[in-house]
Motif scaffolding. Structure first.
Motif, PDB file in Angstrom:
ATOM      1  N   UNK A 436       0.850  -1.187   0.000  1.00 25.72           N
ATOM      2  CA  UNK A 436       0.000   0.000   0.000  1.00 25.72           C
ATOM      3  C   UNK A 436       0.886   1.237   0.000  1.00 25.72           C
ATOM      4  N   UNK A 437       0.636   2.135  -0.956  1.00 28.70           N
ATOM      5  CA  UNK A 437       1.407   3.369  -1.094  1.00 28.70           C
ATOM      6  C   UNK A 437       0.443   4.546  -1.027  1.00 28.70           C
ATOM      7  N   UNK A 438       0.737   5.521  -0.179  1.00 27.92           N
ATOM      8  CA  UNK A 438      -0.143   6.684  -0.064  1.00 27.92           C
ATOM      9  C   UNK A 438       0.655   7.958  -0.309  1.00 27.92           C
ATOM     10  N   UNK A 439      -0.047   8.984  -0.787  1.00 27.23           N
ATOM     11  CA  UNK A 439       0.590  10.274  -1.045  1.00 27.23           C
ATOM     12  C   UNK A 439      -0.509  11.309  -1.286  1.00 27.23           C
ATOM     13  N   UNK A 440      -0.093  12.589  -1.276  1.00 28.97           N
ATOM     14  CA  UNK A 440      -0.989  13.686  -1.628  1.00 28.97           C
ATOM     15  C   UNK A 440      -1.845  14.161  -0.473  1.00 28.97           C
ATOM     16  N   UNK A 441      -2.094  15.473  -0.451  1.00 25.66           N
ATOM     17  CA  UNK A 441      -2.996  16.045   0.551  1.00 25.66           C
ATOM     18  C   UNK A 441      -4.146  16.774  -0.115  1.00 25.66           C
ATOM     19  N   UNK A 442      -3.874  17.612  -1.111  1.00 22.41           N
ATOM     20  CA  UNK A 442      -4.950  18.261  -1.861  1.00 22.41           C
ATOM     21  C   UNK A 442      -5.762  17.202  -2.592  1.00 22.41           C
ATOM     22  N   UNK A 443      -5.073  16.290  -3.253  1.00 19.91           N
ATOM     23  CA  UNK A 443      -5.691  15.109  -3.855  1.00 19.91           C
ATOM     24  C   UNK A 443      -5.086  13.891  -3.167  1.00 19.91           C
ATOM     25  N   UNK A 444      -5.881  13.220  -2.363  1.00 21.35           N
ATOM     26  CA  UNK A 444      -5.384  12.062  -1.613  1.00 21.35           C
ATOM     27  C   UNK A 444      -5.414  10.824  -2.496  1.00 21.35           C
ATOM     28  N   UNK A 445      -4.329  10.070  -2.451  1.00 20.40           N
ATOM     29  CA  UNK A 445      -4.198   8.875  -3.278  1.00 20.40           C
ATOM     30  C   UNK A 445      -3.713   7.723  -2.421  1.00 20.40           C
ATOM     31  N   UNK A 446      -4.356   6.567  -2.578  1.00 19.97           N
ATOM     32  CA  UNK A 446      -3.900   5.326  -1.962  1.00 19.97           C
ATOM     33  C   UNK A 446      -3.844   4.269  -3.057  1.00 19.97           C
ATOM     34  N   UNK A 447      -2.651   3.762  -3.348  1.00 17.84           N
ATOM     35  CA  UNK A 447      -2.451   2.713  -4.343  1.00 17.84           C
ATOM     36  C   UNK A 447      -2.257   1.376  -3.633  1.00 17.84           C
ATOM     37  N   UNK A 448      -2.920   0.346  -4.145  1.00 14.04           N
ATOM     38  CA  UNK A 448      -2.827  -1.000  -3.577  1.00 14.04           C
ATOM     39  C   UNK A 448      -2.376  -1.941  -4.696  1.00 14.04           C
ATOM     40  N   UNK A 449      -1.256  -2.629  -4.481  1.00 14.30           N
ATOM     41  CA  UNK A 449      -0.689  -3.531  -5.484  1.00 14.30           C
ATOM     42  C   UNK A 449      -0.530  -4.911  -4.867  1.00 14.30           C
ATOM     43  N   UNK A 450      -1.272  -5.926  -5.340  1.00 15.17           N
ATOM     44  CA  UNK A 450      -1.033  -7.294  -4.857  1.00 15.17           C
ATOM     45  C   UNK A 450       0.407  -7.713  -5.150  1.00 15.17           C
ATOM     46  N   UNK A 451       1.019  -8.449  -4.218  1.00 16.49           N
ATOM     47  CA  UNK A 451       2.426  -8.807  -4.383  1.00 16.49           C
ATOM     48  C   UNK A 451       2.679  -9.557  -5.684  1.00 16.49           C
ATOM     49  N   UNK A 452       1.775 -10.488  -6.031  1.00 21.03           N
ATOM     50  CA  UNK A 452       2.012 -11.302  -7.219  1.00 21.03           C
ATOM     51  C   UNK A 452       1.841 -10.524  -8.507  1.00 21.03           C
ATOM     52  N   UNK A 453       1.251  -9.313  -8.448  1.00 23.84           N
ATOM     53  CA  UNK A 453       1.051  -8.493  -9.639  1.00 23.84           C
ATOM     54  C   UNK A 453       2.144  -7.444  -9.825  1.00 23.84           C
ATOM     55  N   UNK A 477       3.514  -1.098 -13.107  1.00 23.39           N
ATOM     56  CA  UNK A 477       2.345  -1.944 -13.346  1.00 23.39           C
ATOM     57  C   UNK A 477       2.053  -1.972 -14.837  1.00 23.39           C
ATOM     58  N   UNK A 478       0.996  -2.673 -15.221  1.00 19.18           N
ATOM     59  CA  UNK A 478       0.567  -2.659 -16.614  1.00 19.18           C
ATOM     60  C   UNK A 478       0.002  -1.286 -16.956  1.00 19.18           C
ATOM     61  N   UNK A 479      -0.190  -1.031 -18.253  1.00 21.00           N
ATOM     62  CA  UNK A 479      -0.673   0.279 -18.689  1.00 21.00           C
ATOM     63  C   UNK A 479      -2.049   0.557 -18.113  1.00 21.00           C
ATOM     64  N   UNK A 480      -2.237   1.762 -17.599  1.00 24.74           N
ATOM     65  CA  UNK A 480      -3.511   2.129 -16.999  1.00 24.74           C
ATOM     66  C   UNK A 480      -3.377   3.410 -16.199  1.00 24.74           C
ATOM     67  N   UNK A 481      -4.437   3.811 -15.523  1.00 15.61           N
ATOM     68  CA  UNK A 481      -4.420   5.071 -14.782  1.00 15.61           C
ATOM     69  C   UNK A 481      -3.661   5.006 -13.467  1.00 15.61           C
ATOM     70  N   UNK A 482      -3.375   3.805 -12.969  1.00 18.67           N
ATOM     71  CA  UNK A 482      -2.718   3.654 -11.673  1.00 18.67           C
ATOM     72  C   UNK A 482      -1.209   3.557 -11.879  1.00 18.67           C
ATOM     73  N   UNK A 483      -0.483   4.505 -11.275  1.00 13.46           N
ATOM     74  CA  UNK A 483       0.982   4.516 -11.329  1.00 13.46           C
ATOM     75  C   UNK A 483       1.494   4.523  -9.890  1.00 13.46           C
ATOM     76  N   UNK A 484       1.621   3.352  -9.269  1.00 11.99           N
ATOM     77  CA  UNK A 484       1.959   3.289  -7.836  1.00 11.99           C
ATOM     78  C   UNK A 484       3.350   3.860  -7.555  1.00 11.99           C
ATOM     79  N   UNK A 485       3.401   4.804  -6.656  1.00 13.21           N
ATOM     80  CA  UNK A 485       4.674   5.394  -6.266  1.00 13.21           C
ATOM     81  C   UNK A 485       4.506   6.142  -4.956  1.00 13.21           C
ATOM     82  N   UNK A 486       5.614   6.385  -4.288  1.00 13.83           N
ATOM     83  CA  UNK A 486       5.626   7.205  -3.086  1.00 13.83           C
ATOM     84  C   UNK A 486       6.922   8.007  -3.103  1.00 13.83           C
TER      85      UNK A 486
END
Length: 523
Positions: A436-453, A477-486
């Protein structure tokens, strides 16, 4: 490489093992398909002819041309374009066939250049049914299979009757799950067969159970693919009022209103009305985005079934998506500042095969919902976080911004120079099943990435980060709107996370279940 003798009368596509084209049943799409597809050509022609008439026609524009003695030339041009468009669509329909094999779906198409595409069912990521406005009048649908091959790796079969599309989707999902269906599909009499012999009206790969039933004198009857349609349980529906309010409260709407206000002010100050026409493209672009957002997410429904998460939405174009179990690569929960008082969240996902033009339409798991609804939808694609108190961990990811929280490893205090607003929220935590990766205050974001993915990992460090001894961590990750980072983690924390996450990903992939999720382990 060893050489093989190839029959010159056969193509390379003919050597496909159990799915050889000679053993497949090739079918055509619905004969009304040319009429449905031809309307796009006619509509484009109307727009082009209208624009040309307005710009280069006689005085008075298009109305003057229609009322002149040459009005028939416009109709003739439209008729010629319509005939060419529908003729080409009819020829394309004649050259398009599809077939469903034991392991793959095949699609043949092309007039001048023949193309044959294959979609492996064990790599099936989602099955979508799309119904454009024109196709809806004829009761037709287009079936799209997205596979784990990146953008433009899917196979689109269209158009089909609605009932045929539903039946085909059920058959494909059953095959992807590891069930034997189609021409070789047989089911033992449920009253006499063993309790594990029947699974939703079909049997797992292999025919041992059917053979045993036949040896015991039990009746074995063929079953239609429609009987494989898994029942679904409705989970939630997004109210129209909430959807409209979320669009009104979006950043695009605020930007559009501020732009319109600025245009009015400039027009009043300068007295020039030409500023309106100059700003028209930007207004139309923002307005089109908001309109597509509203119509695309209209009547958004979420349901769960044995074959995956089912989504249905759309006003002008209806889409029915089915995402099989375990196919979601990453999940994002995001909340803008304007949604904070309502505690609304938007849930987006990365699914292999989605991307490009379909990314925005197909990658939304929940357009807007309460916190409870967002966490409910998250639990559909990741039922177990592998932690004793998942709600506490998730709430800390959604709201938390304090280093005192033991669940999350956060950025050091010295990074407030780099990120004075959100440095307290930047952090991560690891559970038994996901990162689980979280960031942002004006726009809050929480990214969740299963280990096997986890696809790959990266640690980056700019010059100012090197000076402060911090680094940013990314999960590819694969192409899409989710770019997990912190961003801006302690450099030692980022390096350790990269090493440990790579180990967790290898272990999780080794312990993951089969791609065909209805197959039993050990068979």
């Amino acid at each position: 490489m060893p050489e093989h003798d190839v029959d010159p009368g056969r193509s390379a596509f003919d050597d496909l093992g159990p799915d050889s084209p000679e053993t497949l049943e090739w079918r055509r799409v619905h004969p009304i398909t040319p009429l449905v597809r031809g309307w796009a050509v006619v509509g484009a022609a109307v727009v082009i002819l209208g624009q040309q008439s307005l710009e280069g026609g006689p005085r008075g524009g298009l109305l003057a041309l229609v009322s002149s003695e040459y009005w028939w030339t416009l109709l003739a041009a439209l008729a010629a374009v319509a005939l060419v468009g529908w003729g080409y669509s009819a020829l394309a329909w004649r050259m398009t066939t599809f077939a469903v094999g034991a392991e793959t779906v095949h699609l043949r198409r092309g007039i001048l250049f023949r193309q044959q595409r294959h979609a492996r069912l064990d790599r099936l990521q989602s099955v979508d049914i799309r119904q454009p406005l024109v196709a809806r009048f004829f009761g037709l649908c287009e079936l799209t299979l997205e596979t784990a091959g990146g953008t433009d790796s899917g196979v689109a079969i269209g158009f089909l009757k609605g009932a045929d599309a539903d039946e085909l989707r059920a058959e494909l999902l059953a095959r992807a799950a590891g069930l034997k269906v189609g021409g070789t599909r047989q089911v033992a009499d449920a009253a006499q067969a063993p309790s594990d012999a029947v699974i939703d009206g079909a049997v797992p790969e292999g025919t041992e159970q059917v053979a045993a039933a036949q040896d015991a004198g039990q009746s074995v009857q063929p079953v239609r693919a429609a009987s494989l349609e898994a029942p679904q349980v409705p989970v939630l529906t997004v109210p129209l009022g909430r959807l409209i309010a979320s669009v009104v409260r979006s950043g695009a709407m605020i930007t559009l209103l501020l732009w319109a206000l600025g245009v009015v002010v400039v027009m009043i100050v300068t007295g020039e009305f030409a500023v309106i026409s100059a700003s028209l493209p930007a207004v139309l672009g923002a307005g089109g985005y908001l309109f597509n957002r509203l119509t695309g997410e209209f009547d958004f429904r979420v349901a769960i079934s044995p074959d995956g998460v089912r989504l249905r939405h759309g006003m002008l174009e209806t889409r029915s998506q089915t995402i099989p179990p375990g196919r979601v690569q990453a999940v994002r929960l995001v909340q803008s500042l304007l949604w904070r008082d309502r505690d609304w969240w938007r849930v987006q996902v990365n699914v292999a095969g989605y991307g490009g033009e379909s990314e925005e339409k197909n990658s939304v798991l929940l357009p807007v919902g309460t916190r409870e609804e967002a966490l409910t939808v998250l639990s559909l694609v990741l039922p177990d976080l592998g932690v004793d108190e998942p709600r506490r961990v998730l709430d800390a990811g959604l709201d938390g911004d304090s280093r005192a929280e033991s669940a999350y490893v956060t950025a050091p205090r010295r990074t407030r120079i780099l990120d004075p607003v959100a440095w307290r929220r930047n952090g991560f935590t690891v559970t038994g099943r996901a990162l689980l990766l979280r960031r942002g205050r004006v726009v809050k974001v929480l990214d969740v990435v299963p280990h096997e993915r986890t696809q790959s990992l990266a640690v980056s460090q700019g010059p100012w980060q090197r000076r402060l001894g911090v680094a940013s961590f990314q999960v590819h990750s694969t192409e899409g709107p989710v770019h997990p980072e912190v961003p801006h983690l302690e450099a030692s924390d980022a390096a350790l996370l990269m090493t440990e996450q790579a180990r967790r990903a290898r272990t999780a992939r080794a312990a993951a279940g089969p791609e065909r999720w209805m197959e039993r382990q050990g068979e």
